[in-house]
Design an enzyme around this catalytic site. Sequence first.
Site, mmCIF file in Angstrom:
data_model
loop_
_atom_site.group_PDB
_atom_site.id
_atom_site.type_symbol
_atom_site.label_atom_id
_atom_site.label_comp_id
_atom_site.label_asym_id
_atom_site.label_seq_id
_atom_site.Cartn_x
_atom_site.Cartn_y
_atom_site.Cartn_z
ATOM 1 N N ARG A 60 -2.174 21.663 -13.955
ATOM 2 C CA ARG A 60 -1.200 20.648 -14.358
ATOM 3 C C ARG A 60 -1.540 20.040 -15.710
ATOM 4 N NH1 ARG A 60 1.560 15.717 -10.795
ATOM 5 N NH2 ARG A 60 2.718 14.838 -12.546
ATOM 6 N N GLU A 107 10.157 17.125 -25.170
ATOM 7 C CA GLU A 107 9.559 17.479 -23.880
ATOM 8 C C GLU A 107 10.168 18.753 -23.307
ATOM 9 O OE1 GLU A 107 6.975 16.255 -22.463
ATOM 10 O OE2 GLU A 107 6.721 14.158 -23.075
ATOM 11 N N ASN A 134 0.284 18.571 -20.524
ATOM 12 C CA ASN A 134 -0.076 17.593 -21.554
ATOM 13 C C ASN A 134 -0.201 18.218 -22.938
ATOM 14 O OD1 ASN A 134 -0.377 15.088 -19.996
ATOM 15 N ND2 ASN A 134 -2.014 16.202 -18.958
ATOM 16 N N HIS A 182 -0.651 10.699 -27.669
ATOM 17 C CA HIS A 182 -1.022 9.394 -27.114
ATOM 18 C C HIS A 182 -1.933 8.624 -28.072
ATOM 19 C CE1 HIS A 182 -0.194 10.515 -22.609
ATOM 20 N NE2 HIS A 182 0.897 10.303 -23.308
ATOM 21 N N LYS A 234 8.335 22.132 -14.419
ATOM 22 C CA LYS A 234 7.376 21.093 -14.030
ATOM 23 C C LYS A 234 7.141 21.110 -12.526
ATOM 24 C CE LYS A 234 5.880 16.415 -14.776
ATOM 25 N NZ LYS A 234 6.054 15.163 -15.544
ATOM 26 N N LYS A 273 3.582 10.872 -11.440
ATOM 27 C CA LYS A 273 2.674 10.080 -12.264
ATOM 28 C C LYS A 273 3.319 8.725 -12.533
ATOM 29 C CE LYS A 273 -0.062 13.381 -14.940
ATOM 30 N NZ LYS A 273 -0.373 13.808 -16.320
ATOM 31 N N ARG A 327 0.818 -1.231 0.000
ATOM 32 C CA ARG A 327 0.000 0.000 0.000
ATOM 33 C C ARG A 327 0.840 1.264 0.000
ATOM 34 N NH1 ARG A 327 -4.845 -1.842 4.153
ATOM 35 N NH2 ARG A 327 -5.683 -3.476 2.796
ATOM 36 N N GLU A 379 -3.440 16.973 -10.997
ATOM 37 C CA GLU A 379 -3.962 17.356 -12.300
ATOM 38 C C GLU A 379 -5.449 17.685 -12.282
ATOM 39 O OE1 GLU A 379 -2.066 15.608 -16.009
ATOM 40 O OE2 GLU A 379 -4.110 14.841 -16.177
ATOM 41 N N HIS A 416 7.593 7.902 -27.839
ATOM 42 C CA HIS A 416 6.741 8.876 -27.158
ATOM 43 C C HIS A 416 7.083 10.321 -27.522
ATOM 44 C CE1 HIS A 416 4.235 10.725 -24.142
ATOM 45 N NE2 HIS A 416 5.285 11.307 -23.598
ATOM 46 N N HIS A 446 -0.066 15.999 -25.957
ATOM 47 C CA HIS A 446 -0.168 14.604 -25.548
ATOM 48 C C HIS A 446 -1.503 13.960 -25.926
ATOM 49 C CE1 HIS A 446 3.434 15.665 -23.418
ATOM 50 N NE2 HIS A 446 3.544 14.471 -22.880
#
Length: 383
Positions: free
Chosen positions: A255, A200, A259, A266, A241, A158, A136, A251, A281, A262
């Site tokens: 935030r 990026e 993206n 994606h 960032k 992330k 956990r 996010e 990517h 993206h």
Amino acid sequence: MKPEAAHQADDDAAARRRVVVDLGMRSYDILIGPGLVDAAGEEIARRLPGVRAAVVTDETVAGLHLDRLSIALRAAGIDHSTVVLPAGEPTKSFEHLTRVVDAVLAQRLERDDAVIALGGGVVGDLAGFASAIARRGMRFVQMPTTLLAQVDSSVGGKTGINSPRGKNLIGAFHQPALVLADTALLDTLSPREFAAGYAEIVKYGLIDRPEFFDWLERSREAIFAGGPERAEAIRQSCEAKAAVVAVDEREHAGRALLNLGHTFGHALEAAVGYDSRRLVHGEGVAIGMTLAYRFSTELGLCPAADAGRGEAHLRAAGLPTRIAEIPGGPLSTAQLMTGIAQDKKVKRGHLTFILTRGIGQAFVESDVAPAAVEAFLDRELAR
């Protein structure tokens, strides 16, 4: 340690930069510079005294850097095991996640022990997710070995794996305890991998730092050549960032700007089945950012000159900017819209895109008409 090695270690330490991700009690350092693999044991032991660890890496990185990291960890008294995974995007799967978690539990690591991710974004995302769910939640150290991971995926917490239905759809927010970005490792990257990471870096300028984009236009060649501008570009990217993550960790609002490109990118990755021979990517992000700027121009938001300027810079860096540049056969609007509909920013069926009013003027638009996107993609695919 020999005198020459001691002098080199001192020089490396002097060249390092530090960025703090300010999250209160969960704040952590990003250290940037050469020699951090060899200093990893010392840096980790200082922050996590008594820690035991599982090092997660891939076959390619293991052959290049794992022995040095193991020596550094042993020198600092850090007991550790290793998990070596296949290289490539398909590794971000339940199968390999299960393997990592099982290895952590078999070693009887505890919550205060750590998973160390030595690799690019795939290893960092998967190992981070494993650390989030094992017992956990365990501690986690990022040691990114690619430019893309050093400036983006290793920072901000992330973590996750892919689904056949889309990229990064399964995961958790789980912040690392430390990020060690050894810039010397970037010399082992292929030109294609380095350029993909550079996309990026460009993203931060295109989002909301126009002066950074100006600097990149002047400094791109020095960054690629490995001068001090390289470490400075990484520092500024991490700082950008970190500033966003500090105010919107999960996010919910600002935030999402990170993206930029993206949503399209994606969808392109999913459409090619995450086949790195066709698209990696950073290349998807480069095409995606160009599409976001051109879409913004078509909507009357962004001057065409700014869209052209961003595209020209990405092309000068050796990156693709058009869908037609993806090898291996044509894609369809229907394929891409399927990927876009699975984007994590979709809310109650409404498409959310990062659009822009010009260089450094990105914003979140939370109700983009699907018909407008489809028509735009039809035109792009006909180019």
